[in-house]
Design a protein around this motif. Structure first.
Motif, mmCIF file in Angstrom:
data_model
loop_
_atom_site.group_PDB
_atom_site.id
_atom_site.type_symbol
_atom_site.label_atom_id
_atom_site.label_comp_id
_atom_site.label_asym_id
_atom_site.label_seq_id
_atom_site.Cartn_x
_atom_site.Cartn_y
_atom_site.Cartn_z
ATOM 1 N N PHE A 47 0.799 -1.221 0.000
ATOM 2 C CA PHE A 47 0.000 0.000 0.000
ATOM 3 C C PHE A 47 0.834 1.275 0.000
ATOM 4 O O PHE A 47 0.267 2.381 0.000
ATOM 5 C CB PHE A 47 -0.944 0.000 1.210
ATOM 6 N N CYS A 48 2.148 1.153 -0.014
ATOM 7 C CA CYS A 48 2.998 2.346 -0.020
ATOM 8 C C CYS A 48 3.471 2.717 -1.422
ATOM 9 O O CYS A 48 4.257 3.651 -1.582
ATOM 10 C CB CYS A 48 4.209 2.146 0.886
ATOM 11 N N ILE A 49 3.014 1.983 -2.435
ATOM 12 C CA ILE A 49 3.389 2.316 -3.805
ATOM 13 C C ILE A 49 2.209 2.985 -4.503
ATOM 14 O O ILE A 49 1.060 2.812 -4.113
ATOM 15 C CB ILE A 49 3.832 1.068 -4.611
ATOM 16 N N ASP A 50 2.515 3.755 -5.521
ATOM 17 C CA ASP A 50 1.500 4.468 -6.288
ATOM 18 C C ASP A 50 1.660 4.104 -7.760
ATOM 19 O O ASP A 50 2.598 4.542 -8.423
ATOM 20 C CB ASP A 50 1.648 5.977 -6.085
ATOM 21 N N LEU A 51 0.736 3.296 -8.249
ATOM 22 C CA LEU A 51 0.824 2.817 -9.633
ATOM 23 C C LEU A 51 -0.017 3.666 -10.590
ATOM 24 O O LEU A 51 -0.202 3.293 -11.749
ATOM 25 C CB LEU A 51 0.377 1.354 -9.707
ATOM 26 N N LYS A 52 -0.480 4.797 -10.122
ATOM 27 C CA LYS A 52 -1.256 5.672 -11.005
ATOM 28 C C LYS A 52 -0.340 6.514 -11.899
ATOM 29 O O LYS A 52 -0.799 7.124 -12.858
ATOM 30 C CB LYS A 52 -2.147 6.587 -10.167
ATOM 31 N N VAL A 53 0.913 6.526 -11.557
ATOM 32 C CA VAL A 53 1.869 7.320 -12.341
ATOM 33 C C VAL A 53 2.536 6.426 -13.385
ATOM 34 O O VAL A 53 2.097 5.315 -13.658
ATOM 35 C CB VAL A 53 2.918 7.962 -11.407
#
Length: 275
Positions: free
Chosen positions: A226-232
Motif C-alpha cells: 500500500f505504499c506504492i502508487d501505480l497511477k503514475v
C-alpha cells in the motif's frame, strides 16, 4: 451370483503390487499417515517407507501442531533423516523451532525448493543455511523476516533461483515505509523470474529498482503493497514489462496461510512409533 471379475477384485492382494507402484500410492497419503499407519502394515511396506526416495519431498502442511510427546520439529527432522541427503523439496509450516532449515542445510545440498511459514511467531533465515543450497530454484517465505544480508547471500550462493516469495500480510506491523529489501532484491537477484512481495512496505523507489534491474521478471505480486502508487508512469511500466501482475488491492483469497485447521491443535503422536 457375483461375477468372476468381481471375485477377482475382492481377492486382490495389494502386497502383490510392484514396489514402485506401491511407493507411488504411499507418497500421496502424506508424511503423518506414512509414519503413523502405512509403515506398520507389513514388512514390505515398512521397507518401502524407509526408502530415502520416499522422502525427496517433505510437506509439513499435513502435520498438526503437536503436543508435548512430539513436536513438529522432531517429526520433520525424522523425515529429513530418512531422506539421507536426497531431499529436494521441503515445506516447513508452524514449526516450534525456527532453526529447522539449519538442520536441513546440514543434511542435503540437493534442495531445489524451500518454503517456510511461521504462523505463531516471526522467524528469521540465516546466511549459514542459505549458503548450503547451491541448487535452490524456489524460496517461499510467509510471515518471515528476511534481511538485506540474506538477500545478498541468496544472490551469491543460489545462482539458480528463479522464484522468490517474501510475503507478509499487509496488516502485520505498521505502514512504515522501507525500500531496503526491495532494493536488495533488485540489486542481487537479476535473474529472478517470479517475485511475490505481498505486504511489503516499499515505495515507488524500491519497485523501480526491481523493474529496472530484473529484466527476466515475468510475474510480480504486489498485493497489499500500500505504499506504492501505480497511477503514475511506474504503473504503465509494470503493465508493459510484467506478463502477470497482481495489484495492491487484489484479493488475497489464494494466500496459502490465511487460516489454520482445527486439527493442528488437537493431535499428538508417539515418537517411539517412528523409529
Amino acid at each position: 451370483m457375483p461375477s468372476t471379475s468381481i471375485l477377482k477384485q475382492e481377492e486382490r492382494n495389494w502386497l502383490d503390487l510392484p514396489s514402485d507402484v506401491t511407493a507411488d500410492i504411499l507418497k500421496r497419503i502424506g508424511m503423518v499417515d506414512i509414519l503413523e499407519n502405512a509403515q506398520k502394515v507389513c514388512t514390505a511396506w515398512r521397507k518401502i517407507c524407509k526408502d530415502p526416495a520416499m522422502w525427496r519431498v517433505i510437506d509439513m502442511n499435513d502435520i498438526p501442531v503437536l503436543g508435548a510427546k512430539l513436536s513438529c520439529f522432531e517429526m520433520c527432522k525424522h523425515a529429513v533423516d530418512r531422506s539421507q541427503g536426497q531431499l529436494v523439496d521441503i515445506t516447513i509450516v508452524s514449526a516450534s523451532d525456527a532453526n529447522l532449515h539449519l538442520y536441513v542445510a546440514d543434511r542435503t545440498s540437493e534442495l531445489r525448493r524451500l518454503e517456510m511459514a511461521h504462523i505463531f511467531f516471526f522467524g528469521k533465515l540465516t546466511t549459514v543455511a542459505l549458503m548450503k543450497f547451491p541448487l535452490l530454484e524456489e524460496l517461499n517465505l510467509y510471515e518471515i523476516t528476511i534481511s538485506i544480508e540474506e538477500v545478498e547471500t541468496v544472490g551469491c550462493y543460489c545462482p539458480m533461483l528463479k522464484t522468490l516469495k517474501v510475503n507478509q500480510r499487509g496488516y502485520v506491523g505498521s505502514l512504515t515505509r522501507s525500500d531496503e529489501i526491495a532494493i536488495a532484491i533488485g540489486q542481487n537477484l537479476l535473474g529472478i523470474r517470479h517475485l511475490e512481495l505481498i505486504g511489503n512496505k516499499m515505495t515507488n523507489v524500491g519497485l523501480r529498482v526491481i523493474l529496472d534491474n530484473c529484466h527476466h521478471l515475468e510475474t510480480l505480486d504486489l498485493r497489499e503493497c500500500f505504499c506504492i502508487d501505480l497511477k503514475v508512469d511506474l504503473g504503465k511500466q509494470c503493465s508493459k514489462q510484467i506478463k502477470c501482475l497482481k495489484l495492491p488491492n487484489d484479493s488475497l483469497e489464494d494466500y496459502p496461510y490465511l487460516y489454520l485447521t482445527e486439527s493442528q491443535y488437537n493431535m499428538t503422536y508417539n515418537v517411539d512409533a517412528y523409529i
